[in-house]
Design a protein around this motif. Structure first.
Motif, PDB file in Angstrom:
ATOM      1  N   THR A 109       0.825  -1.211   0.000  1.00  0.00           N
ATOM      2  CA  THR A 109       0.000   0.000   0.000  1.00  0.00           C
ATOM      3  C   THR A 109       0.858   1.261   0.000  1.00  0.00           C
ATOM      4  OG1 THR A 109      -0.200   0.082   2.404  1.00  0.00           O
ATOM      5  CG2 THR A 109      -1.881  -1.157   1.221  1.00  0.00           C
ATOM      6  N   LEU A 110       2.091   1.166   0.500  1.00  0.00           N
ATOM      7  CA  LEU A 110       2.952   2.344   0.592  1.00  0.00           C
ATOM      8  C   LEU A 110       3.668   2.659  -0.718  1.00  0.00           C
ATOM      9  CD1 LEU A 110       4.516   1.920   4.143  1.00  0.00           C
ATOM     10  CD2 LEU A 110       2.608   3.376   3.445  1.00  0.00           C
ATOM     11  N   VAL A 111       3.973   1.656  -1.510  1.00  0.00           N
ATOM     12  CA  VAL A 111       4.656   1.904  -2.780  1.00  0.00           C
ATOM     13  C   VAL A 111       3.832   2.849  -3.657  1.00  0.00           C
ATOM     14  CG1 VAL A 111       5.447   0.828  -4.931  1.00  0.00           C
ATOM     15  CG2 VAL A 111       6.113  -0.144  -2.728  1.00  0.00           C
ATOM     16  N   PRO A 112       2.527   2.624  -3.817  1.00  0.00           N
ATOM     17  CA  PRO A 112       1.750   3.595  -4.603  1.00  0.00           C
ATOM     18  C   PRO A 112       1.771   5.007  -3.989  1.00  0.00           C
ATOM     19  CG  PRO A 112       0.517   1.561  -4.379  1.00  0.00           C
ATOM     20  CD  PRO A 112       1.717   1.453  -3.474  1.00  0.00           C
ATOM     21  N   LEU A 113       1.854   5.100  -2.683  1.00  0.00           N
ATOM     22  CA  LEU A 113       1.940   6.407  -2.029  1.00  0.00           C
ATOM     23  C   LEU A 113       3.248   7.106  -2.413  1.00  0.00           C
ATOM     24  CD1 LEU A 113       0.822   8.427   0.084  1.00  0.00           C
ATOM     25  CD2 LEU A 113       2.059   7.108   1.804  1.00  0.00           C
ATOM     26  N   ARG A 114       4.366   6.373  -2.367  1.00  0.00           N
ATOM     27  CA  ARG A 114       5.655   6.939  -2.766  1.00  0.00           C
ATOM     28  C   ARG A 114       5.636   7.334  -4.241  1.00  0.00           C
ATOM     29  NH1 ARG A 114       9.423   4.905  -5.584  1.00  0.00           N
ATOM     30  NH2 ARG A 114       8.780   2.758  -5.240  1.00  0.00           N
ATOM     31  N   VAL A 115       5.084   6.482  -5.085  1.00  0.00           N
ATOM     32  CA  VAL A 115       5.002   6.781  -6.515  1.00  0.00           C
ATOM     33  C   VAL A 115       4.135   8.019  -6.740  1.00  0.00           C
ATOM     34  CG1 VAL A 115       4.144   5.930  -8.744  1.00  0.00           C
ATOM     35  CG2 VAL A 115       5.487   4.429  -7.251  1.00  0.00           C
ATOM     36  N   TRP A 116       3.030   8.131  -6.001  1.00  0.00           N
ATOM     37  CA  TRP A 116       2.173   9.319  -6.117  1.00  0.00           C
ATOM     38  C   TRP A 116       2.977  10.568  -5.771  1.00  0.00           C
ATOM     39  CZ3 TRP A 116       0.736  13.478  -3.331  1.00  0.00           C
ATOM     40  CH2 TRP A 116      -0.341  14.238  -3.823  1.00  0.00           C
ATOM     41  N   ALA A 117       3.742  10.510  -4.678  1.00  0.00           N
ATOM     42  CA  ALA A 117       4.546  11.661  -4.259  1.00  0.00           C
ATOM     43  C   ALA A 117       5.566  12.038  -5.332  1.00  0.00           C
ATOM     44  CB  ALA A 117       5.242  11.360  -2.938  1.00  0.00           C
ATOM     45  N   GLU A 118       6.229  11.033  -5.900  1.00  0.00           N
ATOM     46  CA  GLU A 118       7.216  11.301  -6.943  1.00  0.00           C
ATOM     47  C   GLU A 118       6.558  11.878  -8.199  1.00  0.00           C
ATOM     48  OE1 GLU A 118      10.420   7.802  -5.711  1.00  0.00           O
ATOM     49  OE2 GLU A 118       8.948   7.398  -7.284  1.00  0.00           O
ATOM     50  N   THR A 119       5.363  11.420  -8.510  1.00  0.00           N
ATOM     51  CA  THR A 119       4.647  11.853  -9.710  1.00  0.00           C
ATOM     52  C   THR A 119       4.089  13.265  -9.569  1.00  0.00           C
ATOM     53  OG1 THR A 119       4.040   9.564 -10.170  1.00  0.00           O
ATOM     54  CG2 THR A 119       2.743  11.261 -11.279  1.00  0.00           C
ATOM     55  N   HIS A 120       3.636  13.626  -8.368  1.00  0.00           N
ATOM     56  CA  HIS A 120       2.910  14.887  -8.185  1.00  0.00           C
ATOM     57  C   HIS A 120       3.677  15.970  -7.442  1.00  0.00           C
ATOM     58  CE1 HIS A 120      -0.272  11.949  -9.082  1.00  0.00           C
ATOM     59  NE2 HIS A 120      -0.818  12.964  -9.703  1.00  0.00           N
ATOM     60  N   ILE A 121       4.951  15.736  -7.126  1.00  0.00           N
ATOM     61  CA  ILE A 121       5.686  16.730  -6.336  1.00  0.00           C
ATOM     62  C   ILE A 121       5.783  18.072  -7.062  1.00  0.00           C
ATOM     63  CG2 ILE A 121       7.962  15.950  -7.138  1.00  0.00           C
ATOM     64  CD1 ILE A 121       6.994  17.432  -3.675  1.00  0.00           C
ATOM     65  N   THR A 122       5.927  18.072  -8.367  1.00  0.00           N
ATOM     66  CA  THR A 122       6.024  19.331  -9.105  1.00  0.00           C
ATOM     67  C   THR A 122       4.757  20.153  -8.938  1.00  0.00           C
ATOM     68  OG1 THR A 122       7.494  18.295 -10.702  1.00  0.00           O
ATOM     69  CG2 THR A 122       6.469  20.355 -11.376  1.00  0.00           C
ATOM     70  N   GLN A 123       3.607  19.497  -9.042  1.00  0.00           N
ATOM     71  CA  GLN A 123       2.334  20.203  -8.856  1.00  0.00           C
ATOM     72  C   GLN A 123       2.212  20.743  -7.432  1.00  0.00           C
ATOM     73  OE1 GLN A 123       0.399  16.600 -10.634  1.00  0.00           O
ATOM     74  NE2 GLN A 123      -1.163  18.138 -11.149  1.00  0.00           N
ATOM     75  N   MET A 124       2.651  19.977  -6.464  1.00  0.00           N
ATOM     76  CA  MET A 124       2.585  20.440  -5.078  1.00  0.00           C
ATOM     77  C   MET A 124       3.499  21.644  -4.850  1.00  0.00           C
ATOM     78  SD  MET A 124       2.337  16.978  -2.780  1.00  0.00           S
ATOM     79  CE  MET A 124       2.372  17.920  -1.272  1.00  0.00           C
ATOM     80  N   LEU A 125       4.702  21.582  -5.401  1.00  0.00           N
ATOM     81  CA  LEU A 125       5.626  22.702  -5.240  1.00  0.00           C
ATOM     82  C   LEU A 125       5.101  23.955  -5.926  1.00  0.00           C
ATOM     83  CD1 LEU A 125       9.036  20.834  -5.668  1.00  0.00           C
ATOM     84  CD2 LEU A 125       7.990  21.663  -3.535  1.00  0.00           C
TER      85      LEU A 125
END
Length: 145
Positions: A109-125
């Motif tokens: 369950t955590l791997v998709p969370l890490r992948v989400w963070a890596e995928t969306h960090i630019t939008q968050m920043l």
């Protein structure tokens, strides 16, 4: 809302186990959420999914983690049954960490969370920068409940 087990055969919920309720302050599931929400847990379990690793191997792979934090996190993960530790009788002693079956269920369950963070960090920043600009330029904000 009643969050107790259903179908208790006429027994009162206090006579049976209650379902965990993370919204209740005394619920022990909050401890699990604390463990899950820890960035070091996410990264350690993600690496151990690939196979057993030694302490220094983990430390090299996870940039920015201190020796003390890695040690504390591994001990906590071992205590929670998510990681196992195996010492080998060598000089010096060799220690290897492995993910447990319970840890594997969490890592899935955590791997998709890490992948989400890596995928969306630019939008968050970008959103963070826009928010900060608006805060600097705009009038003071009053948050009233």
């Amino acid at each position: 809302m009643d969050r107790t087990l259903l179908g208790l055969g006429g027994k009162r919920p206090s006579e049976m186990d209650q379902l965990p309720d993370a919204y209740a302050s005394a619920c022990p599931t909050r401890q699990a959420l604390d463990r899950i929400a820890d960035k070091w847990t996410v990264l350690i379990l993600g690496l151990l999914e690939g196979g057993p690793m030694r302490f220094n191997q983990l430390r090299r792979e996870i940039e920015g983690i201190s020796q003390k934090m890695l040690s504390q996190t591994l001990k906590s993960l071992e205590r929670d049954g998510l990681v196992s530790r195996k010492a080998f009788a060598t000089v010096p002693v060799t220690v290897e960490y492995s993910i447990t079956p319970l840890g594997t269920t969490l890592a899935e369950t955590l791997v998709p969370l890490r992948v989400w963070a890596e995928t969306h960090i630019t939008q968050m920043l970008d959103a963070r920068a826009a928010y900060d600009r608006d805060e600097e330029d705009g009038p003071a904000r009053l948050d009233v409940a």
